[in-house]
Scaffold this motif. Structure first.
Motif, mmCIF file in Angstrom:
data_model
loop_
_atom_site.group_PDB
_atom_site.id
_atom_site.type_symbol
_atom_site.label_atom_id
_atom_site.label_comp_id
_atom_site.label_asym_id
_atom_site.label_seq_id
_atom_site.Cartn_x
_atom_site.Cartn_y
_atom_site.Cartn_z
ATOM 1 N N MET A 106 40.708 37.177 26.408
ATOM 2 C CA MET A 106 39.467 37.349 26.749
ATOM 3 C C MET A 106 38.730 36.329 27.173
ATOM 4 N N SER A 107 38.974 35.299 26.852
ATOM 5 C CA SER A 107 37.907 34.883 28.072
ATOM 6 C C SER A 107 38.022 35.599 29.537
ATOM 7 N N PHE A 108 39.191 35.411 30.432
ATOM 8 C CA PHE A 108 39.502 36.309 31.519
ATOM 9 C C PHE A 108 38.403 37.077 31.302
ATOM 10 N N LEU A 109 38.178 37.835 30.924
ATOM 11 C CA LEU A 109 37.280 39.550 30.726
ATOM 12 C C LEU A 109 35.649 38.894 30.903
ATOM 13 N N TRP A 110 36.038 37.803 29.605
ATOM 14 C CA TRP A 110 34.751 37.661 29.698
ATOM 15 C C TRP A 110 33.861 36.639 31.056
ATOM 16 N N GLY A 111 34.847 36.090 31.848
ATOM 17 C CA GLY A 111 34.506 35.564 32.889
ATOM 18 C C GLY A 111 34.020 36.846 34.509
ATOM 19 N N VAL A 112 34.552 37.178 34.521
ATOM 20 C CA VAL A 112 34.729 38.867 35.269
ATOM 21 C C VAL A 112 33.497 39.579 34.841
ATOM 22 N N MET A 113 32.781 39.548 33.167
ATOM 23 C CA MET A 113 31.950 39.893 32.857
ATOM 24 C C MET A 113 30.411 39.045 33.637
ATOM 25 N N GLY A 114 30.902 38.233 33.628
ATOM 26 C CA GLY A 114 29.724 37.079 34.154
ATOM 27 C C GLY A 114 29.530 36.077 33.495
ATOM 28 N N GLY A 115 30.036 35.832 32.360
ATOM 29 C CA GLY A 115 29.725 34.702 31.176
ATOM 30 C C GLY A 115 30.586 33.295 31.895
ATOM 31 N N PRO A 116 29.847 32.595 31.262
ATOM 32 C CA PRO A 116 30.468 30.884 31.848
ATOM 33 C C PRO A 116 31.727 30.805 31.715
ATOM 34 N N SER A 117 32.444 30.068 33.025
ATOM 35 C CA SER A 117 33.448 29.457 32.724
ATOM 36 C C SER A 117 33.696 28.898 34.082
ATOM 37 N N SER A 118 35.076 27.862 33.348
ATOM 38 C CA SER A 118 35.321 26.437 33.602
ATOM 39 C C SER A 118 35.809 26.876 35.395
ATOM 40 N N GLY A 119 35.999 25.540 37.021
ATOM 41 C CA GLY A 119 36.395 26.020 37.406
ATOM 42 C C GLY A 119 35.631 26.860 38.934
ATOM 43 N N PRO A 120 36.358 27.063 39.683
ATOM 44 C CA PRO A 120 35.792 27.899 40.476
ATOM 45 C C PRO A 120 35.664 29.717 40.627
ATOM 46 N N ALA B 50 48.049 47.655 34.566
ATOM 47 C CA ALA B 50 49.344 48.348 34.825
ATOM 48 C C ALA B 50 50.604 47.167 33.892
ATOM 49 N N SER B 51 50.193 45.858 33.089
ATOM 50 C CA SER B 51 51.216 45.223 32.848
ATOM 51 C C SER B 51 51.082 45.360 31.175
ATOM 52 N N SER B 52 49.905 45.443 30.721
ATOM 53 C CA SER B 52 49.305 45.077 29.532
ATOM 54 C C SER B 52 49.797 46.715 28.562
ATOM 55 N N THR B 53 50.047 45.529 27.077
ATOM 56 C CA THR B 53 51.236 46.254 26.482
ATOM 57 C C THR B 53 49.651 47.120 25.667
ATOM 58 N N LEU B 54 48.902 46.016 24.876
ATOM 59 C CA LEU B 54 47.582 46.336 23.785
ATOM 60 C C LEU B 54 47.282 47.439 24.687
ATOM 61 N N LEU B 55 46.237 48.777 23.867
ATOM 62 C CA LEU B 55 46.031 49.497 24.480
ATOM 63 C C LEU B 55 44.721 49.235 24.875
ATOM 64 N N ASP B 56 43.719 47.458 23.488
ATOM 65 C CA ASP B 56 42.467 46.675 24.108
ATOM 66 C C ASP B 56 42.439 46.203 25.004
ATOM 67 N N ASP B 57 43.141 45.547 25.847
ATOM 68 C CA ASP B 57 43.251 44.909 26.922
ATOM 69 C C ASP B 57 43.346 46.012 28.220
ATOM 70 N N ARG B 58 44.658 47.190 28.258
ATOM 71 C CA ARG B 58 43.658 48.354 29.180
ATOM 72 C C ARG B 58 42.916 48.592 29.333
ATOM 73 N N ARG B 59 41.953 49.189 28.155
ATOM 74 C CA ARG B 59 40.718 49.317 27.782
ATOM 75 C C ARG B 59 39.547 47.962 28.446
#
Length: 963
Positions: free
Chosen positions: A1-15, A31-40
Motif C-alpha cells: 500500500m505504501s507504493f500506491l500511496w506514493g503513486v497517488m501523491g502521498g509523501p515518500s522517501s527517495g526520488p 498483471a501479477s497480483s493475486t489479490l483482487l484488492d491489489d488489482r483494484r
C-alpha cells in the motif's frame, strides 16, 4: 500500500518515479497480483493517471485492462475503473474541452490518438462483444461507463464498430434496452449512443426502428415536455432524424404505426409567444425538420403523398398554419414553418385546397397566400424569409391547375376588384415584377412563371391582361410591359443586381412562350423584340452578361421552335437566316450553352427549394432548369434544319394536324352516338318497366275476371241444387260437401282408434298372462325359500309392488275403454241424427235454414270429436309409456327369478351335502356301538349321553344351515 500511496501523491522517501515508470509498475501489479484488492487499487491508480498520461496508459495498460474485463467480471468496482480508464484513453472529448483555445495541430494529434487507440481496441472483435455484454449489466458502475466507452468507439471508428455490432447476436437489441432504463443518466447517454450507432447505416436503422424505438422516443419527448423540454428532447429528435432520413422503410413504418398523429402536440404553441428560450427554438426547429423528412420531395412520390394525407387528417397541417399566422413567433421558426408547410402541401391537391382557404387573423381577414406574398415583395423582410415564401408559393402551385387558375384569374379584367379595397395575389405579383428592387422582380417573375407552368390555357388567358403604365397613356399588355422593362433594364435605377431582374424576366418569358404558339405570335408582333434579342446575343459583353445572352438565345430559339409561321416577316426560315447573318449558328449554340454550364444553374437543379447564401446568387429556378434541359437540344436541332426539312416537318405537322382533326371529328361523332345510345338505352329501360307494369295489371285483371266467373258458376250450381233439394235428402249433404267429407274422415279415424284399442288390449292381455305366470312361479319359489331361508322376503315385497302397478294399469285401461265406448255411442247418435233428418222441408228457404242449422250442429260435433280424438291420442301415448314401464318391470322380474332359482339350487345342493354327512356319522356311530357291545362295554348310559350330545350336534348343524 505504501507504493500506491506514493503513486497517488502521498509523501515518500527517495526520488519520485516518472509517469511512464509508475504506469509500468501499475501494469505489472495488475498483471501479477493475486489479490483482487491489489488489482483494484492498481486499476484505480491507472484511471487517475489516464487523463494526464493518455498515451502512456493507452500503450501500456490497454491489454491488461481488457484482461481485467474478461477475468474479473464478478467485481463491478474494478470493471467500472477499467471501463473509465479505457474511456479516458480513447475519448477525445476531454482533450477538446481542455484545449478550447489550442492550435489545430494539437487537435489533429488528439483526433489521431483516439482513432489509433480505437483501432487497436476493435481489432479483436471479441472486445466489442465483451463490451456489449457488460452494457447489459444493471449495475450503474458498470453500465454507465460501458455506454460512454461504446459511444466513444462509434465516434472514432463508426462504420467498423457498426459492422461488428451488426453481426453480434442480439447486438442492437441489447443497446435498445438502454432506453427503458429508469436512471435518466443512462437513458440519456443511451440516446447519444444510438445516435452514433444509426448514422449512415440503413440496416441498423431498420433494426432499431423495429425494436419499438419510435414508441420509446416519442414517450420520452412527451415526458420531457415536448418543445418545452431540455436537451434530452433535442437528442431524441436527432435520433429520430437518423432513423427516418433517406430510409423509406422506416418512414412507411412510422406512418403505418400512427406516429404522425403523435407529432401534433409538438406544435401546440400558446397565444403568449413571448420569451422563447434558445432550447425551445432548437427543439421546434428540429421538430419542423422531422416533419420535412417525411414529406421531402426526394422521397418516393407515393410515400410522400400518404404522409401528406395523414398530416392533414390528424390536424398537423392545421396546427402548422396556426403557427404560420401567429404573432410573436421567432423569425427562424417562422421561416422553417413556412418551408415545412410548403412541402406538406406540395403536389397534394387536398392540402393545397386547405391552404388556399386559410385566412390571416386580420381585420378584414386576408388569405394567407396574400399575406405571404406581401412579405415576399417587401424588401425589408429577411432574405431567408422571402425565399421561404417563394418556395411556399411554388409548392402551392405545383401540379395544382386549380390554384394556378385562381392566381391568374386575379389578373384578368373581369375579376379585378374595382373598389380597390382588397389586394389580390395578382396585383402583388405585378407590383413586385415592376418594383425597383431586383430581388422582388426576380421572385415575382418566378412566382408568375409557376402560375403558367404546363398550362397552355392560362398562358393564352394571361395575354389578355392589360396594365395602366401612366395617366393619359393607353394600357399595354403584360407581355409588352415585360419586354419593355427588359429592353430598358440598364436605364432604370434599381436596388440590387440588374442582371437578376433581367434573368427573372427572361425566365418568365421563356416559360410563357414555350409550347404556346399564340404567345409566340404576340411576342413577335412587337417589332422591337427580335432586334433586341439578336443585339444582346451578338455583343461581346462581360462574364456577368453571358447569362443574359444565353437566356436571350433560349428565348429566340423558343420563338423559332414554337413559331406557327402566321407572321410573314417572322417566319421560321427568316429568323434562322437572321441568326446566321448577325450572330452565326455556332456562336448562337455557344451562347445557348452558357446557361447549363453556369454554376448557379447546377446548384438550382439539385433540389426544388431555393437555397442561396445571398440575394446575388438567386439566378435560376429549379423548374426552369428542367425546361432548359428539355429545350436546349431541340432548339439546337431546329437551328441547323434546312428549309426543306422545315417544309417536310411542316407538312408532317399539317398531316398530323389534319389527322388529329379527323380523329377529333370521329371522336366527336362517336361521343354523340354514345350519348344517343345512352338515351335510347334509357328509353328502352323505361318502356320495358312500363310494359312489365302493364302486364302485371293485365294478369291481375284476368285473375279477377276468372274469380268472378267461378263465383258466378258456383252460385248458378247452388241455385240449381236448391231447386232440386226436395227430391232427395242426400242432395243436402252434396251441397255441404265439406261437412260430409269431415264426418267420413272422423269415422275412419274412429275405426283406426278402435283397431288400435283392440291391439293394445291384446298386448295387455298377453302381458297380464305373462305376469300371472311369473307371479305364480315366483310364489312357488317364494314359499320354498321361506321354509328354508328367511332372508329372501324382499322378493315378495317387490312382487306386491308389481301387482299394485298392474292394478293401476288395468284401471286406466278400463277408463280408456269406457271413454271409447262413450265415443262410439256419440258417433251412433250422430249417425241417427243424420239419418232421421226430415227429407222434405217444403220450399227452398226452409231447406236453406235447415241445412244451416245442420251445418252448425255438425261443426260443433266435429270440434268435440276432434278434441276427443286429441285426448285419445294423449291417452294412447300415456298407455305406451305404461306398457314400456311394465315391460321393463317384467324384465326385472325375470332377472330376479333367474337369480332366485340359482340361489335355491345352491341351497338344495348344500342340504344334500349335509344329509350325506349326517348319514355317514350315523353309520359311524352305529358301528362304534356294535364294537362296544362286542367288547362287553355297557353302552346304555353312555348311549343316552351320546344320543344327547348327538342331538345337540344336530341342533348346531341345523342352526348353521339356517344361518
Amino acid at each position: 500500500m505504501s507504493f500506491l500511496w506514493g503513486v497517488m501523491g502521498g509523501p515518500s522517501s527517495g526520488p519520485q518515479p516518472s509517469g511512464a515508470e509508475t504506469i509500468q509498475k501499475l501494469c505489472d501489479r495488475v498483471a501479477s497480483s493475486t489479490l483482487l484488492d491489489d488489482r483494484r487499487d492498481a486499476v484505480r491508480a491507472l484511471k487517475s493517471l489516464s487523463k494526464k498520461y493518455r498515451l502512456e496508459v493507452g500503450t501500456q495498460a490497454m491489454e491488461h485492462l481488457i484482461h481485467v474485463l474478461q477475468t474479473d467480471r464478478s467485481d463491478s468496482e474494478i470493471i467500472g475503473y477499467a471501463l473509465d480508464t479505457l474511456y479516458n484513453v480513447i475519448s477525445n472529448d476531454l482533450e477538446e474541452e481542455e484545449q478550447d483555445d489550442s492550435e489545430e495541430e494539437n487537435l489533429t494529434k488528439v483526433d489521431d490518438l483516439g482513432s489509433q487507440f480505437t483501432e487497436i481496441f476493435i481489432k479483436q472483435h471479441e472486445n466489442v462483444t465483451l463490451l456489449l455484454t457488460l452494457v447489459e449489466e444493471f449495475d450503474f458502475h458498470v453500465r454507465w461507463p460501458g455506454v460512454k466507452l461504446l459511444t466513444s468507439l462509434l465516434k472514432q471508428q463508426g462504420p467498423q464498430v457498426q459492422q461488428i455490432i451488426l453481426v453480434s447476436p442480439m447486438g442492437v437489441s441489447r443497446l435498445m434496452d438502454l432506453l427503458a432504463d429508469s436512471r435518466e443518466v443512462i437513458r440519456n447517454d443511451g440516446v447519444l449512443l444510438l445516435q452514433q450507432l444509426t448514422k449512415s447505416n440503413a440496416a441498423i436503422q431498420k433494426i432499431v426502428a423495429f425494436e419499438n424505438a419510435f414508441e420509446r422516443l416519442l414517450d420520452i419527448i412527451t415526458e420531457e415536455g415536448n418543445s418545452d423540454g431540455g436537451i434530452v428532447v433535442e437528442d431524441c429528435l436527432l435520433l429520430l432524424q437518423n432513423l427516418l432520413k433517406n430510409n423509406n422503410s422506416n418512414q412507411n413504418f412510422f406512418k403505418e404505426g400512427s406516429y404522425i398523429q403523435r407529432m401534433k402536440p409538438w406544435f401546440e404553441v400558446g397565444d403568449d409567444n413571448c420569451g422563447w428560450s434558445a432550447q425551445k427554438v432548437t427543439n421546434l426547429h428540429l421538430m419542423l425538420q422531422l416533419v420535412r423528412v417525411l414529406v421531402s420531395p426526394t422521397n418516393p412520390p407515393g410515400a410522400t403523398s400518404s404522409c401528406q394525407k395523414a398530416m392533414f387528417h390528424c390536424g398537423l397541417l392545421q396546427q402548422l398554419c396556426t403557427i404560420l399566422m401567429a404573432t410573436g413567433v421567432p423569425a427562424d421558426i417562422l421561416t422553417e414553418t413556412i418551408n415545412t408547410v410548403s412541402e406538406v402541401i406540395r403536389g397534394c391537391q387536398m392540402n393545397q385546397d386547405y391552404f388556399a382557404s386559410v385566412n390571416a387573423p386580420s381585420n378584414p381577414p386576408r388569405p394567407a397566400i396574400v399575406v405571404l406574398l406581401m412579405s415576399m415583395v417587401n424588401e425589408r423582410q429577411p432574405f431567408v424569409l422571402r425565399c421561404a415564401v417563394l418556395y411556399c408559393f411554388q409548392c402551392f402551385l405545383y401540379k395544382n391547375q386549380k390554384g394556378q387558375g385562381e392566381i391568374v384569374s386575379t389578373l384578368l379584367p373581369s375579376t379585378i376588384d374595382a373598389t380597390g379595397n382588397s389586394v389580390s395575389a395578382g396585383q402583388l405579383l405585378c407590383g413586385g415584377l415592376f418594383s425597383t428592387d431586383s430581388l422582388s422582380n426576380w421572385c415575382a417573375a418566378v412566382a408568375l412563371a409557376h402560375a403558367l407552368q404546363e398550362n397552355a390555357t392560362l398562358k393564352e388567358q394571361l395575354l389578355r391582361v392589360q396594365l395602366a403604365t401612366s395617366i393619359g397613356n393607353p394600357p399595354v399588355s403584360l407581355l409588352q410591359q415585360c419586354t419593355n422593362i427588359l429592353s430598358q433594364g440598364d436605364k432604370i435605377d434599381r436596388r440590387g443586381s440588374k442582371v437578376q431582374t433581367r434573368v427573372g424576366l427572361l425566365m418568365l418569358l421563356c416559360t410563357w412562350l414555350s409550347n404556346c404558339s399564340i404567345a409566340v405570335t404576340h411576342f413577335l408582333h412587337n417589332p422591337a423584340n427580335i432586334p433586341f434579342l439578336t443585339g444582346q446575343i451578338a455583343e461581346n459583353l462581360g462574364e456577368e452578361e453571358q447569362l443574359v445572352q444565353g437566356l436571350c438565345a433560349l428565348l429566340l430559339g423558343i420563338s423559332i421552335y414554337y413559331n406557327d409561321n402566321s407572321l410573314e416577316n417572322y417566319r421560321k426560315e427568316k429568323l434562322k437566316q437572321l441568326i446566321e447573318k448577325r450572330i452565326g449558328r455556332e456562336n448562337f449554340i455557344e451562347k445557348l450553352g452558357f446557361i447549363s454550364k453556369h454554376e448557379l444553374y447546377s446548384r438550382a437543379a439539385q433540389k426544388p427549394q431555393p437555397g442561396f447564401s445571398s440575394p446575388e446568387h438567386m439566378m435560376f429556378d429549379h423548374e426552369f432548369t428542367k425546361l432548359v434541359k428539355e429545350l436546349e437540344g431541340v432548339i439546337s436541332k431546329a437551328i441547323y434544319k434546312s428549309s426543306e426539312e422545315d417544309k417536310k416537318e411542316e407538312e408532317v405537322k399539317k398531316t398530323l394536324e389534319q389527322h388529329d382533326n379527323i380523329v377529333t371529328q370521329y371522336k366527336k361523332v362517336i361521343r354523340e352516338q354514345d350519348q344517343e345510345l345512352e338515351e335510347l338505352k334509357q328509353r328502352i329501360t323505361t318502356l320495358m318497366s312500363q310494359n312489365e307494369q302493364l302486364q302485371a295489371t293485365v294478369t291481375q285483371q284476368v285473375s279477377q275476371i276468372q274469380q268472378h266467373k267461378d263465383q258466378y258458376n258456383l252460385l248458378k250450381v247452388q241455385l240449381g241444387k236448391d231447386i232440386q233439394h226436395h227430391n232427395s235428402h242426400g242432395d243436402t249433404f252434396q251441397m255441404n260437401g265439406i261437412q260430409t267429407e269431415e264426418v267420413s274422415k272422423l269415422k275412419e279415424e274412429l275405426e283406426e282408434w278402435k283397431n288400435k284399442h283392440e291391439l293394445l288390449q291384446g298386448q295387455i292381455r298377453e302381458k297380464d298372462f305373462l305376469i300371472e305366470k311369473l307371479k305364480s312361479s315366483q310364489l312357488e319359489i317364494g314359499t320354498t325359500e321361506l321354509s328354508s331361508q328367511n332372508s329372501r322376503s324382499g322378493g315378495l315385497e317387490h312382487n306386491n309392488e308389481l301387482q299394485k302397478e298392474l292394478e293401476m294399469l288395468r284401471s286406466q285401461l278400463q277408463l280408456q275403454s269406457a271413454e271409447i265406448n262413450q265415443l262410439l255411442i256419440e258417433n251412433q247418435k250422430l249417425q241417427v241424427m243424420n239419418t232421421t233428418a226430415d227429407p222434405v222441408l217444403g220450399d227452398s228457404g226452409a231447406i236453406v235454414t235447415h241445412s244451416s242449422e245442420l251445418e252448425g250442429q255438425l261443426e260443433q260435433q266435429i270440434k268435440e270429436l276432434k278434441s276427443e280424438v286429441k285426448a285419445l291420442s294423449e291417452e294412447k301415448e300415456s298407455l305406451k309409456q305404461h306398457l314400456d314401464s311394465s315391460s321393463s318391470t317384467v324384465a326385472i322380474l325375470q332377472d330376479e327369478k333367474i337369480k332366485l332359482q340359482q340361489e335355491v339350487a345352491e341351497s338344495k345342493k348344500e342340504q344334500d351335502d349335509l344329509l350325506v354327512l349326517l348319514a355317514d356319522q350315523d353309520q359311524k356311530l352305529s358301528a362304534l356301538k356294535i364294537k362296544l357291545k362286542d367288547l362287553g362295554v355297557p353302552v346304555e348310559d353312555e348311549d343316552d349321553i351320546e344320543s344327547g350330545d348327538q342331538g345337540d350336534e344336530d341342533e348346531d348343524v341345523e342352526e348353521e344351515e339356517q344361518e
